[in-house]
Structures are given as C-alpha cells and as structure tokens.
Motif scaffolding. Structure first.
Motif, PDB file in Angstrom:
ATOM      1  N   HIS A 112       0.812  -1.216   0.000  1.00 33.66           N
ATOM      2  CA  HIS A 112       0.000   0.000   0.000  1.00 33.66           C
ATOM      3  C   HIS A 112       0.851   1.274   0.000  1.00 33.66           C
ATOM      4  N   ILE A 113       2.144   1.131   0.124  1.00 40.46           N
ATOM      5  CA  ILE A 113       3.011   2.286   0.374  1.00 40.46           C
ATOM      6  C   ILE A 113       3.030   3.288  -0.783  1.00 40.46           C
ATOM      7  N   GLU A 114       3.048   2.826  -2.018  1.00 41.05           N
ATOM      8  CA  GLU A 114       3.128   3.764  -3.139  1.00 41.05           C
ATOM      9  C   GLU A 114       1.897   4.664  -3.193  1.00 41.05           C
ATOM     10  N   ARG A 115       0.725   4.077  -3.038  1.00 35.58           N
ATOM     11  CA  ARG A 115      -0.500   4.895  -3.066  1.00 35.58           C
ATOM     12  C   ARG A 115      -0.529   5.845  -1.873  1.00 35.58           C
ATOM     13  N   ALA A 116      -0.125   5.370  -0.711  1.00 30.29           N
ATOM     14  CA  ALA A 116      -0.092   6.231   0.475  1.00 30.29           C
ATOM     15  C   ALA A 116       0.848   7.422   0.259  1.00 30.29           C
ATOM     16  N   GLN A 117       1.989   7.197  -0.359  1.00 30.79           N
ATOM     17  CA  GLN A 117       2.932   8.288  -0.612  1.00 30.79           C
ATOM     18  C   GLN A 117       2.338   9.326  -1.562  1.00 30.79           C
ATOM     19  N   ILE A 118       1.668   8.868  -2.602  1.00 31.41           N
ATOM     20  CA  ILE A 118       1.048   9.796  -3.557  1.00 31.41           C
ATOM     21  C   ILE A 118      -0.008  10.643  -2.852  1.00 31.41           C
ATOM     22  N   VAL A 154      -3.121   3.203  -7.971  1.00 24.42           N
ATOM     23  CA  VAL A 154      -1.956   4.057  -8.252  1.00 24.42           C
ATOM     24  C   VAL A 154      -2.029   4.573  -9.688  1.00 24.42           C
ATOM     25  N   LYS A 155      -2.396   3.717 -10.607  1.00 29.64           N
ATOM     26  CA  LYS A 155      -2.510   4.128 -12.008  1.00 29.64           C
ATOM     27  C   LYS A 155      -3.532   5.257 -12.152  1.00 29.64           C
ATOM     28  N   ARG A 156      -4.689   5.121 -11.491  1.00 28.93           N
ATOM     29  CA  ARG A 156      -5.728   6.183 -11.548  1.00 28.93           C
ATOM     30  C   ARG A 156      -5.195   7.483 -10.967  1.00 28.93           C
ATOM     31  N   LEU A 157      -4.502   7.399  -9.844  1.00 30.68           N
ATOM     32  CA  LEU A 157      -3.967   8.606  -9.209  1.00 30.68           C
ATOM     33  C   LEU A 157      -2.947   9.305 -10.112  1.00 30.68           C
ATOM     34  N   LYS A 158      -2.104   8.537 -10.745  1.00 25.86           N
ATOM     35  CA  LYS A 158      -1.108   9.119 -11.642  1.00 25.86           C
ATOM     36  C   LYS A 158      -1.757   9.742 -12.865  1.00 25.86           C
ATOM     37  N   GLU A 159      -2.831   9.139 -13.354  1.00 23.75           N
ATOM     38  CA  GLU A 159      -3.562   9.716 -14.490  1.00 23.75           C
ATOM     39  C   GLU A 159      -4.212  11.040 -14.112  1.00 23.75           C
ATOM     40  N   GLU A 160      -4.659  11.151 -12.856  1.00 22.62           N
ATOM     41  CA  GLU A 160      -5.259  12.403 -12.370  1.00 22.62           C
ATOM     42  C   GLU A 160      -4.242  13.535 -12.328  1.00 22.62           C
TER      43      GLU A 160
END
Length: 162
Positions: A112-118, A154-160
């Motif tokens: 979960h760490i990558e999404r939490a960092q974003i 994470v992919k959705r967050l990066k697209e945002e």
C-alpha cells in the motif's frame, strides 16, 4: 524531540478483532517504538462497512492492541476517525501542522506504500516524513488481489496528475 508515528488503519471484524494487515502495521509500529521510545503513536481508522462494522472506531482496537503489547498510554495520541487513506491524511493534517514534528513516520503495508505516498504528497506534503512499509505476513494468494487493487489505484492517481 517531537516525533510522531502515524499507523494507517486496516480492517477489523464485527467483534473488533484486527485483521492480519492491521496487526502487521501495528507490530511494525511497536517494533519501531521499542527501538526509540521518543515517538508518540497516532492510529487512524473510524467506521465503515468495508473495514469496521463495530460501535467503536478502528483506532480504539489498534490502540488497545499496542497497549496490550506494552506501549505506555502516554505514548498513544488521540486517534483519527478516518474512513480511507485519503481521510487518513486529510484528518491528520491539522495535527501534523500544529505539532510540527521533528520526524513524522507513516506506517502502512508494503503493498500500500506507493498509493499512500502519492496521497500524502497531495494532501499534506509535510517535508520531514519517512514512510516505513510494514512487511505483510499474508499468503501469496491473499496478496495477489491486494496488489492488483493497489496497482489500479496508483494508475488512476497518476492519471489524475497529468
């Protein structure tokens, strides 16, 4: 020193029994505290059908777990009644800004760490932060859907961000 550990919430069952994910995160916080007792620990997690259907907030069970392991009451800060990772950070921001910790540590699961960092950068961006991944003790079969879910999120967050 003014040091804070924030342990992100994870599911518990209808009886308040913590999931293995929650226990892994809390054990990581416990071990860190044992190595350096100058930290205060903030547990997150309120209520939600998908992670805590009880009458007490998830952070209550997390705090109880840590105290039963031997963390002193004075090291446990007021919990954050969040409902997901976004509200973990939204509701923790005021505390972080007011406390201005010398070191802020965020503990969440390794998967979960990558999404939490974003999300942390998006909602708080306090500069003196260290993320520590709690190593998951789940089986490979249990981890596969969690890793897939995180990858999509994470992919959705990066697209945002684009």
């Amino acid at each position: 020193m003014n040091n804070i550990i924030i342990v992100l919430g994870a599911p518990n069952d209808a009886r308040g029994n913590l999931s293995q994910i929650a226990q892994d995160r809390l054990n990581c916080a416990y071990n860190l505290y044992q190595a350096n007792g100058s930290f205060r620990i903030v547990c997150t997690g309120g209520f939600g059908a998908h992670f805590n259907p009880t009458e007490k907030p998830h952070y209550f069970y997390a705090q109880k777990f840590l105290i039963e392991k031997g963390i002193p009451d004075h090291a446990i800060a007021t919990g954050v009644p969040s409902t997901n990772t976004i509200t973990d950070f939204q509701l923790s921001k005021k505390l972080i800004v007011e406390e201005n910790p010398d070191i802020l540590i965020i503990i969440t699961s390794d998967f979960h760490i990558e999404r939490a960092q974003i999300l942390y950068k998006r909602y708080i961006a306090y500069p003196k932060v260290v993320f520590i991944p709690a190593i998951s003790s789940l089986s490979k079969a249990e981890l596969v859907p969690l890793i897939e879910h995180e990858s999509c999120a994470v992919k959705r967050l990066k697209e945002e961000e684009v």
